[in-house]
Design a protein around this motif. Structure first.
Motif, PDB file in Angstrom:
ATOM      1  N   HIS A   2       0.749  -1.167  -0.120  1.00 50.89           N
ATOM      2  CA  HIS A   2      -0.127   0.155   0.041  1.00 50.89           C
ATOM      3  C   HIS A   2       0.926   1.349  -0.127  1.00 50.89           C
ATOM      4  N   GLU A   4       1.104   5.638  -0.278  1.00 50.24           N
ATOM      5  CA  GLU A   4       0.296   6.625   0.220  1.00 50.24           C
ATOM      6  C   GLU A   4       1.260   7.895  -0.193  1.00 50.24           C
ATOM      7  N   PRO A  38      -2.108   2.633  -7.440  1.00 54.33           N
ATOM      8  CA  PRO A  38      -1.307   2.036  -6.211  1.00 54.33           C
ATOM      9  C   PRO A  38      -0.978   0.520  -6.211  1.00 54.33           C
ATOM     10  N   ASP A  39      -1.656  -0.115  -7.333  1.00 54.48           N
ATOM     11  CA  ASP A  39      -1.308  -1.618  -7.376  1.00 54.48           C
ATOM     12  C   ASP A  39       0.153  -1.471  -8.088  1.00 54.48           C
ATOM     13  N   CYS A  41       2.920  -0.658  -7.576  1.00 52.71           N
ATOM     14  CA  CYS A  41       4.019  -0.892  -6.784  1.00 52.71           C
ATOM     15  C   CYS A  41       4.459  -2.201  -6.583  1.00 52.71           C
ATOM     16  N   ASP A  42       3.387  -3.181  -7.052  1.00 50.41           N
ATOM     17  CA  ASP A  42       3.670  -4.341  -6.797  1.00 50.41           C
ATOM     18  C   ASP A  42       4.402  -5.094  -8.017  1.00 50.41           C
ATOM     19  N   ILE A  61       5.149   3.650   2.409  1.00 48.62           N
ATOM     20  CA  ILE A  61       4.567   2.292   1.930  1.00 48.62           C
ATOM     21  C   ILE A  61       4.287   1.532   3.023  1.00 48.62           C
TER      22      ILE A  61
END
Length: 62
Positions: A2, A4, A38-39, A41-42, A61
């Protein structure tokens, strides 16, 4: 993962966007960084570098 952006802390320098454009962009209208996906990052693998290089520590994170 996650991610932000603390908009109260963000100075809109654009470093996160340079490092990780799949996740971050600077919204010129508000002068702050925003999260595009935001997804991402994976799979982008650059959120940690953006967090480490933020001069005001506005990226978190979890």
């Amino acid at each position: 993962m996650h991610v932000e952006v603390d908009e109260d802390t963000c100075i809109g320098c654009g470093r996160c966007e340079e490092i990780c454009p799949a996740v971050f962009f600077v919204d010129e209208a508000i002068g702050k960084s925003q999260i595009i996906d935001p997804d991402a990052c994976d799979y982008a693998g650059c959120c940690e570098a953006a967090e480490e290089n933020c001069p005001v520590h506005a990226i978190h994170i979890g």
